[in-house]
Design a protein around this motif. Structure first.
Motif, PDB file in Angstrom:
ATOM      1  N   ASP A  51      -4.414  -3.001   8.260  1.00 41.32           N
ATOM      2  CA  ASP A  51      -3.216  -2.993   9.108  1.00 41.32           C
ATOM      3  C   ASP A  51      -2.016  -2.391   8.379  1.00 41.32           C
ATOM      4  O   ASP A  51      -1.217  -1.668   8.976  1.00 41.32           O
ATOM      5  CB  ASP A  51      -2.885  -4.413   9.576  1.00 41.32           C
ATOM      6  CG  ASP A  51      -3.907  -4.948  10.562  1.00 41.32           C
ATOM      7  OD1 ASP A  51      -4.526  -4.119  11.271  1.00 41.32           O
ATOM      8  OD2 ASP A  51      -4.088  -6.171  10.619  1.00 41.32           O
ATOM      9  N   GLU A  53     -11.193  -1.261   7.933  1.00 36.02           N
ATOM     10  CA  GLU A  53     -11.596  -2.185   8.995  1.00 36.02           C
ATOM     11  C   GLU A  53     -13.098  -2.440   8.969  1.00 36.02           C
ATOM     12  O   GLU A  53     -13.543  -3.585   9.101  1.00 36.02           O
ATOM     13  CB  GLU A  53     -11.160  -1.636  10.356  1.00 36.02           C
ATOM     14  CG  GLU A  53      -9.660  -1.693  10.556  1.00 36.02           C
ATOM     15  CD  GLU A  53      -9.180  -0.979  11.820  1.00 36.02           C
ATOM     16  OE1 GLU A  53      -9.973  -0.195  12.408  1.00 36.02           O
ATOM     17  OE2 GLU A  53      -8.026  -1.203  12.202  1.00 36.02           O
ATOM     18  N   THR A  61       0.015   0.938   9.622  1.00 38.55           N
ATOM     19  CA  THR A  61       1.434   0.890   9.949  1.00 38.55           C
ATOM     20  C   THR A  61       2.257   1.811   9.059  1.00 38.55           C
ATOM     21  O   THR A  61       3.146   2.503   9.539  1.00 38.55           O
ATOM     22  CB  THR A  61       1.955  -0.555   9.845  1.00 38.55           C
ATOM     23  OG1 THR A  61       1.173  -1.370  10.706  1.00 38.55           O
ATOM     24  CG2 THR A  61       3.403  -0.645  10.247  1.00 38.55           C
ATOM     25  N   LEU A 115       2.850  -5.378  13.253  1.00 30.74           N
ATOM     26  CA  LEU A 115       2.289  -5.620  11.922  1.00 30.74           C
ATOM     27  C   LEU A 115       2.726  -6.977  11.385  1.00 30.74           C
ATOM     28  O   LEU A 115       1.912  -7.727  10.845  1.00 30.74           O
ATOM     29  CB  LEU A 115       2.697  -4.516  10.940  1.00 30.74           C
ATOM     30  CG  LEU A 115       2.279  -4.763   9.497  1.00 30.74           C
ATOM     31  CD1 LEU A 115       0.761  -4.734   9.367  1.00 30.74           C
ATOM     32  CD2 LEU A 115       2.927  -3.755   8.575  1.00 30.74           C
TER      33      LEU A 115
END
Length: 169
Positions: free
Chosen positions: A66, A12, A70, A83
């Protein structure tokens, strides 16, 4: 905090960092092009293309974050649905940005990535600057026949893929 949470945070931060650093580089390169050519339209096109490319790169990295989050979390239908929604939204954003930058549908071009588009925009700005300088040198010299250069041909071929970037002379 476990290893996979750390990896997600790194992805991120890398995605956001790529966008911030890329934005600064895009503005700097466009400002340099404008300063050297005083052609605001070309500088704006370069800025628009490079910023779009940087956003594409950042979105790709954030999608990876992401996915890691997940896949490494406790599996649940809610997480998978969240997601899927995030990936669909970011994919649609990437798709529309790609069309906006290139001026053509993705299935009508060769596969390119965000960094390749950024690199192409930067090179195209420099190639045009050199070509125009060569044209000005030829027009002011005593010899009216321009010397052929590989640069002008490469730019002409590249401009065919981007009709909105063709010079309007």
């Amino acid at each position: 905090m476990d290893f996979f949470e750390l990896v997600t945070i790194v992805f991120e931060v890398a995605g956001v960092g790529a966008m911030v650093v890329g934005f600064v580089i895009a503005v700097t390169l466009s400002a340099r092009l404008w300063w050297s050519t005083r052609d605001g339209a070309r500088a704006f096109r370069m800025l628009r293309e490079t910023i779009g490319s940087v956003i594409l790169l950042g979105l790709e990295i954030l999608v990876a974050a992401d996915l890691v989050k997940t896949v490494t979390s406790t599996p649940s239908l809610t997480d998978a649905l969240v997601l899927a929604i995030i990936v669909v939204i970011r994919t649609l954003l990437s798709f529309s940005l790609q069309i906006e930058i290139e001026g053509t549908l993705p299935w009508r071009r060769l596969a390119t990535t965000g960094p390749q588009l950024f690199d192409r925009a930067v090179k195209r700005g420099g190639e045009r600057t050199r070509r125009r300088a060569e044209e000005q040198d030829v027009s002011t010299s005593a010899d009216p026949t321009p010397a052929p250069t590989g640069t002008a041909q490469a730019v002409a071929d590249d401009e065919d893929g981007f009709p909105e970037l063709r010079s309007r002379s």
